[in-house]
Scaffold this motif. Structure first.
Motif, short mmCIF file in Angstrom:
data_model
loop_
_atom_site.label_atom_id
_atom_site.label_comp_id
_atom_site.label_asym_id
_atom_site.label_seq_id
_atom_site.Cartn_x
_atom_site.Cartn_y
_atom_site.Cartn_z
N ASP A 103 0.82 -0.65 0.05
CA ASP A 103 -0.15 -0.58 0.07
C ASP A 103 0.92 1.64 -0.37
OD1 ASP A 103 -2.01 -2.04 -0.24
OD2 ASP A 103 -2.97 -1.29 1.37
N ARG A 104 2.30 1.08 1.19
CA ARG A 104 2.72 2.51 0.85
C ARG A 104 3.17 2.82 -0.36
NH1 ARG A 104 8.45 2.57 3.91
NH2 ARG A 104 8.82 0.88 1.65
N GLU A 105 3.73 1.17 -1.16
CA GLU A 105 4.66 2.11 -2.66
C GLU A 105 3.27 2.44 -3.68
OE1 GLU A 105 7.08 1.71 -3.80
OE2 GLU A 105 7.88 1.43 -1.42
N LEU A 106 1.82 1.60 -3.35
CA LEU A 106 0.86 2.30 -4.32
C LEU A 106 0.40 3.84 -3.90
CD1 LEU A 106 -1.24 -1.10 -4.45
CD2 LEU A 106 -1.03 -0.16 -6.04
N ASN A 107 0.89 3.94 -2.74
CA ASN A 107 0.22 5.05 -2.06
C ASN A 107 1.54 6.67 -3.31
OD1 ASN A 107 -1.32 7.41 -1.05
ND2 ASN A 107 1.40 7.45 0.30
N LYS A 108 2.54 6.06 -3.81
CA LYS A 108 3.58 6.75 -4.15
C LYS A 108 3.24 7.19 -5.73
CE LYS A 108 7.07 4.87 -1.41
NZ LYS A 108 8.27 4.24 -1.63
N PHE A 109 2.49 6.68 -6.42
CA PHE A 109 1.55 6.68 -7.27
C PHE A 109 0.93 7.77 -7.90
CE2 PHE A 109 3.17 2.98 -7.93
CZ PHE A 109 3.96 2.08 -9.66
N ASP A 110 1.20 8.27 -9.23
CA ASP A 110 0.39 10.31 -9.18
C ASP A 110 -1.12 9.97 -8.65
OD1 ASP A 110 1.82 12.23 -9.72
OD2 ASP A 110 2.52 11.11 -10.77
N ASN A 111 -1.75 7.98 -9.52
CA ASN A 111 -2.53 7.36 -9.97
C ASN A 111 -2.71 6.02 -9.32
OD1 ASN A 111 -3.19 10.25 -11.90
ND2 ASN A 111 -4.50 10.28 -10.51
N VAL A 112 -3.63 5.56 -9.18
CA VAL A 112 -3.67 4.36 -9.09
C VAL A 112 -5.83 4.07 -10.02
CG1 VAL A 112 -4.26 2.05 -7.91
CG2 VAL A 112 -2.03 3.69 -6.84
N ILE A 113 -5.26 3.44 -10.69
CA ILE A 113 -6.78 2.95 -11.63
C ILE A 113 -7.23 1.45 -11.44
CG2 ILE A 113 -8.27 2.43 -13.56
CD1 ILE A 113 -6.60 4.42 -15.51
N LYS A 114 -8.04 1.51 -9.82
CA LYS A 114 -8.75 0.33 -10.01
C LYS A 114 -10.09 0.20 -10.41
CE LYS A 114 -10.24 0.15 -5.62
NZ LYS A 114 -10.09 0.61 -3.62
N VAL A 115 -9.92 -1.31 -11.22
CA VAL A 115 -11.38 -1.46 -12.33
C VAL A 115 -12.62 -2.49 -11.95
CG1 VAL A 115 -9.51 -2.22 -13.99
CG2 VAL A 115 -10.08 -4.30 -12.36
N SER A 116 -11.43 -2.40 -10.50
CA SER A 116 -13.25 -2.08 -9.74
C SER A 116 -13.11 -2.58 -8.02
CB SER A 116 -13.77 -4.23 -9.43
OG SER A 116 -13.04 -5.07 -9.27
N SER A 117 -14.59 -2.41 -7.61
CA SER A 117 -14.86 -1.58 -6.32
C SER A 117 -14.03 -2.24 -5.28
CB SER A 117 -16.01 -0.83 -5.73
OG SER A 117 -16.52 -1.98 -5.86
N ASN A 118 -14.09 -4.01 -5.43
CA ASN A 118 -13.89 -4.74 -4.21
C ASN A 118 -12.48 -4.58 -4.18
OD1 ASN A 118 -14.17 -6.21 -6.59
ND2 ASN A 118 -13.55 -7.55 -5.93
N VAL A 119 -11.27 -4.52 -5.21
CA VAL A 119 -10.19 -4.83 -5.26
C VAL A 119 -9.38 -3.39 -4.22
CG1 VAL A 119 -7.99 -4.16 -6.60
CG2 VAL A 119 -9.62 -5.26 -7.89
#
Length: 331
Positions: free
Chosen positions: A151-167
């Motif tokens: 989650d810390r690594e994901l937070n470093k991206f400008d955007n994270v596109i989730k292809v579904s809400s449950n992910v």
């Protein structure tokens, strides 16, 4: 004009869902006047006979390994990631946009190849790695550490596109942009479905095979013929009664379309031990065909997402995701 680099493990002629989705994104953005390249390894996960798309394709020279063991899969992942790193270092310039899928999961590190160049980074998350490894029986404390770090690594991206809400992942940079049918199909009243149920695509180690088998037995008792046009280690868990139903994956789109129309019921299945791992992309083709979708083992967030999807207007989804990427590229 910034160049958009869409990076995924495979490119054409591979026919896996993520490859086709990235291909269609690239084509849409190109037609909108954007400078876009789709970049991938030279392997092929799923055979496909579709024509070569009219887009800029960069197929890196990588060796494709058999996918029979975890060691073989990880070896291919590391080789592909190494080539991606070299490409990003060489070809992604200041002001460009790096759009990365989670295939392979090592792609999460690619932003470090250019983090000092002023490159915008977007991570498209088809599945959530910490949830996808639950079936591997990772010790609880180790799993908590992996989830925290991921989650810390994901937070470093400008955007994270989730292809579904449950992910999984609920960071402030996360947005939901759902998928769409990957083939050109719509309800056809001239084709009457037969009393058959269909499972297509991958049946993996994380899928809830037990729930799927229970539904198959119920359908067989009602007189349905059940067919698996599938691959993956989950097939080994099927009981002897269902083994004759396994036919192998489709190798061309017309055969898939024919089967989608012929089968009255289309089966999808959830995942074991988590509702945050992923959502089966095959549902979009099934919905577009007009056939009935039966979900097996869906609970919690997956069930909520299913209810939302069944009522959604999927015809706008490609435009919505592409427009979001275009908007970020020109900010």
């Amino acid at each position: 004009m910034p160049k958009i680099h869409i990076i995924n493990q495979y490119v054409w002629p591979d026919g896996s869902p993520i490859c086709i989705i990235c291909e269609q994104l690239t084509e849409y953005l190109t037609n909108q006047g954007e400078s876009v390249a789709m970049v991938g390894g030279g392997g092929e996960y799923r055979p496909s006979a579709r024509p070569k798309p009219n887009i800029e394709l960069v197929s890196l020279e990588t060796k494709a390994y058999p996918r029979d063991t975890y060691l073989q899969i990880l070896t291919e992942y590391f080789i592909v990631f190494k080539m991606f790193w070299k490409y990003v270092r060489r070809s992604v310039k200041e002001g460009d946009v790096l759009v990365i899928t989670n295939s392979p999961f090592l792609n999460i590190f690619l932003r470090y190849a250019v983090f000092k160049r002023g490159v915008k980074s977007i991570f498209i998350m088809f599945d959530y790695f910490p949830a996808s490894i639950i079936s591997l029986k990772v010790p609880h404390i180790a799993h908590k550490i992996i989830k925290w770090w991921w989650d810390r690594e994901l937070n470093k991206f400008d955007n994270v596109i989730k292809v579904s809400s449950n992910v999984g992942y609920e960071g402030p940079n996360a947005v939901i942009k759902r998928l769409w049918p990957m083939i050109d199909i719509k309800p056809n009243p001239d084709v009457a479905p037969k009393k058959m149920a269909l499972y297509t695509g991958n049946l993996g180690i994380t899928h809830d095979v037990e729930a799927l088998v229970k539904e198959c037995y119920i359908l067989q008792e009602k007189g349905y013929e059940v067919n698996f046009y599938a691959d993956g280690p989950g097939l080994e868990k099927l009981p002897a009664q269902l083994k004759p139903s396994v036919k192998g994956v489709f190798k061309d789109t017309p055969s898939l379309i024919k089967a989608l129309y012929e089968h009255e019921i289309h089966l999808i299945t959830g995942t074991i031990g988590t509702d945050e791992s992923s959502f089966p992309s095959k549902i979009w083709n099934s919905l577009a065909s007009g056939r009935k979708v039966v979900a097996c083992g869906f609970t919690g967030k997956m069930k909520l997402e299913l209810d939302f999807i069944l009522a959604s207007n999927y015809t706008a989804h490609l435009t919505e995701m592409a427009s979001f990427i275009k908007e970020q590229a020109h900010k």
